[in-house]
Design an enzyme around this catalytic site. Structure first.
Site, mmCIF file in Angstrom:
data_model
loop_
_atom_site.group_PDB
_atom_site.id
_atom_site.type_symbol
_atom_site.label_atom_id
_atom_site.label_comp_id
_atom_site.label_asym_id
_atom_site.label_seq_id
_atom_site.Cartn_x
_atom_site.Cartn_y
_atom_site.Cartn_z
ATOM 1 N N GLU A 143 0.935 -1.302 -0.184
ATOM 2 C CA GLU A 143 -0.117 -0.122 -0.003
ATOM 3 C C GLU A 143 0.842 1.319 -0.084
ATOM 4 O O GLU A 143 0.512 2.122 -0.687
ATOM 5 C CB GLU A 143 -0.913 -0.033 1.182
ATOM 6 C CG GLU A 143 -2.129 -0.975 1.245
ATOM 7 C CD GLU A 143 -1.732 -2.446 1.622
ATOM 8 O OE1 GLU A 143 -0.599 -2.662 1.918
ATOM 9 O OE2 GLU A 143 -2.581 -3.194 1.691
ATOM 10 N N HIS B 96 -10.371 -5.061 10.568
ATOM 11 C CA HIS B 96 -11.241 -5.055 9.411
ATOM 12 C C HIS B 96 -12.580 -4.470 9.472
ATOM 13 O O HIS B 96 -13.466 -4.451 8.503
ATOM 14 C CB HIS B 96 -11.393 -6.458 8.833
ATOM 15 C CG HIS B 96 -10.309 -7.326 8.133
ATOM 16 N ND1 HIS B 96 -9.493 -7.460 9.005
ATOM 17 C CD2 HIS B 96 -9.875 -7.356 6.967
ATOM 18 C CE1 HIS B 96 -8.408 -8.174 8.218
ATOM 19 N NE2 HIS B 96 -8.969 -8.127 6.910
#
Lengths: 343, 335
Positions: free
Chosen positions: A77, A146
């Site tokens: 990322e 998450h």
């Protein structure tokens, strides 16, 4: 905005359509991220678009636009989000997807120190037409890494804009606006909304970043919802109506700029405020809006500006815990009733 | 190595311009009380000079906190840089960035950067632009031996290799990350060894020798322009001063070591290599020295005579579009 040829789409389909139409309109638009197509490296086996995105928001794009404009990335990322910023600074219009907002820790430097600051640091020399797509929301038993809703962090960073669409119509209009915007925009998709359907015009259209909307008119209290919480507010408002409390519900839609004026105008009429925020309470959008209303509309208030938020804990796993973590209708109703009980 | 006379003179001019900028600009900025965050690259001039000799204004460079030399070698006007260091509106960044953020997009200069290794993926992105648009441009990511240990470098090298992007990862190994030596912090003998992990050439050269840098950079640029992908090029060099102006490097390195490297001053090595060949005289090079000194006097004068920003400029260039009122709402500002 044109509103001809409206039909029903899912929230996820509205996102997909906005990306597709902007890629058709402007060949400098590219999108990159992990699994946005899926099956990369297996083209020789005839595999293309194996996933279409972890939530199928990007399905079909690689087949229409090819693997030079729809770029599956390694799990890196910091590198690919930094590259999306660098490409935006040199003439592309870039979209990068961060699979879940919880993963922002591994790439925050690129957002905080490059995307947000380059234009300012460089004295306006550079524009960064860069959109970060990411996901928020609890309620799926996905636990603490998450499920968070960290949009308030981005509201806090000068140089970034942020939007929190709540339905298919706002999903498409705000994403179209985000992609066309010449500033970096963080676009927060809520995992609990992907399957929701609603009317969406077929033509491309933009909704203005920084503008809230009223989704239910009322006279007695203002409820402000953020993303999915808007629908917790409207459900609570229907319930409150049965006991004679007529709540106005505002869908915030942007977390930077924040449309304070829309909220304050409402509070000046209703004299009470509850902000419902799925993010944690300290330094939250909810606390920010309450503070601004207290500062600028103090004389209009009949009760303290209040908030209903997640607690100051990580998102828990077990459903019984998670259900208590998320703001719900019951908590909103009780909070409103307390404000009215003050007299 | 066959370098024509004009190129030789240009290499020398770039090196002495950088040296003069560091030797004059940094103390002058300090005297004006403008900044404590100043990092001299004196001693390292051969690296950006040899690298950028192969670049045009269209190519890209992403730089570090020790980036004055990168800017000058990439063609940024020292006057604009001096004005930037002095915090003037005529500065390259309108006085908004200072030493650690000097940018000039018209020269492909994507900014010096205050976070170690943070600029590296920006170069990868610029290279992606070049590849997707078929521009034939290359992007150079400068970093130091400190940056060599940042994760984002490794992600960026892998990504650039996977996508075969025209990037040069250029490590200026000046042997100290602040006060920490490479002997301690680097797990490999050379930063260049790490290229093997990313399937790209890893080359290490003497970074005090501008010709060695020039030759290696030429190959890396040729590879990038041919679409063959990235290169990791490590140049062993030395900073003559401390990490910042406040650092006394003798707290962590010896006088003998400094003397050795000062003896390998890249400007001195250039003169020793070139003058005996007879084509370029000492007098010509002395004249370039004087011109560089004069250029700095002009840059300092330009900066001193330039206006300071108006307080309201605080709010400018945060965004392309955002309500100015929203930048100060609730902040009880005076301007």
């Amino acid at each position: 905005m044109t509103t001809t040829a409206t039909r029903e789409l899912q929230y996820r389909e509205a996102i997909n359509e906005a990306i597709r139409q902007e890629m058709e309109r402007d060949e400098t638009v590219i999108i990159m991220g992990e699994e946005i197509a899926g099956g990369a490296g297996r083209e020789h086996l005839g595999i293309v678009d194996a996933w279409g995105g972890p939530f199928r928001t990007t399905v079909g794009l690689i087949q229409q636009f090819g693997n030079q404009r729809v770029l599956d990335t390694p799990l890196s990322e910091a590198a690919f989000i930094g590259a999306a910023i660098g490409a935006a600074s040199t003439g592309m219009r870039t979209i990068a997807e961060l699979m879940f907002i919880d993963f922002v820790g591994v790439c925050m430097d690129q957002l905080l120190n490059n995307a947000a600051k380059m234009r300012y640091m460089f004295g306006g020399q550079v524009t960064l037409p860069f959109t970060l797509l990411t996901r928020i929301g609890a309620g799926f038993g996905s636990a603490a890494q998450h499920s968070e809703s960290y949009y308030s962090i981005f509201s806090h960073i000068p140089g970034l804009k942020g939007v929190v669409p709540s339905d298919p119509y706002t999903a498409k209009g705000l994403l179209t606006a985000a992609i066309r915007d010449d500033d970096p925009v963080v676009y927060f998709e809520h995992k609990g909304l992907y399957g929701n359907t609603g009317p969406v015009p077929e033509e491309p259209y933009e909704l203005p970043i920084g503008k809230a909307r009223t989704v239910r008119e009322g006279t007695d209290i203002t409820l402000v919802g953020i993303s999915r919480m808007t629908w917790v507010c409207t459900a609570a408002a229907e319930e409150l109506a049965k006991s004679g409390i007529n709540a106005e519900v505002i869908d915030l839609l942007s977390i930077s700029p924040i449309d304070y004026d829309h909220v304050i105008d409402s509070v000046k009429r209703t004299h009470r405020l509850v902000v419902v925020d799925e993010d944690t309470p300290i330094c939250s959008i909810a606390s920010e809006i309450c503070a601004m209303v207290a500062d600028e509309a103090f004389d209009y208030l009949d009760a303290p500006p209040s908030k209903v938020t997640a607690p100051h804990t990580p998102v828990p796993y077990s459903r019984v815990l998670e259900n208590n973590y998320m703001p719900n209708e019951s908590r909103v109703i009780k909070t409103v009733q307390k404000l009215f009980a003050r007299g | 190595m066959e370098i024509d006379r004009d190129t030789l003179l240009k290499l020398y001019t770039t090196m002495v311009t950088i040296r003069n900028f560091e030797e004059r600009g940094i103390p002058e900025t300090g005297q004006r009380g403008m900044s404590a965050s100043l990092h001299s690259s004196a001693g390292q001039e051969a690296v950006p000079t040899g690298m950028c000799a192969h670049l045009t204004d269209d190519d890209y460079l992403a730089s570090t906190h020790r980036g004055h030399g990168h800017c000058i070698a990439k063609g940024v006007d020292p006057k604009l840089m001096m004005a930037e260091l002095f915090g003037r509106t005529t500065g390259s960044n309108k006085g908004k960035g200072g030493s650690m953020h000097i940018a000039d997009m018209s020269k492909g200069m994507l900014g010096t950067n205050g976070v170690v290794a943070a600029s590296i993926p920006l170069a990868v992105g610029a290279a992606l632009t070049s590849k997707l648009k078929g521009l034939g441009r290359v992007a150079v990511a400068f970093f130091g031996d400190g940056g060599a240990n940042q994760g984002v470098l490794h992600e960026s090298m892998n990504l650039a290799s996977v996508w075969k992007l025209p990037v040069i990862f250029l490590c200026e190994n000046n042997q100290y990350a602040e006060s920490t030596s490479v002997e301690y912090a680097l797990s490999t003998a050379h930063v260049a060894d790490r290229a093997a992990g990313y399937n790209m050439p890893g080359i290490h050269v003497d970074g005090m020798d501008v010709f060695a840098v020039y030759d290696a950079a030429e190959q890396a640029v040729a590879r990038a322009r041919a679409g063959e992908g990235p290169t990791l090029l490590e140049c062993l060099t030395y900073r003559f001063y401390g990490h910042t102006v406040f650092d006394n490097p003798l707290n962590y390195r010896t006088k003998e070591e400094e003397d050795y490297w000062r003896g390998r001053d890249p400007i001195k090595l250039f003169r020793e290599a070139v003058i005996p060949q007879g084509d370029i005289t000492a007098e010509e090079l002395d004249q370039i020295d004087r011109e560089a000194e004069q250029l700095m006097e002009e840059a300092i004068k330009f900066a001193d005579e330039s206006p300071l920003p108006e307080p309201q400029e605080l709010y400018e260039d945060v965004y392309v579009s955002y309500p100015t009122e929203a930048l100060k709402r609730g902040a009880s500002m005076e301007v």
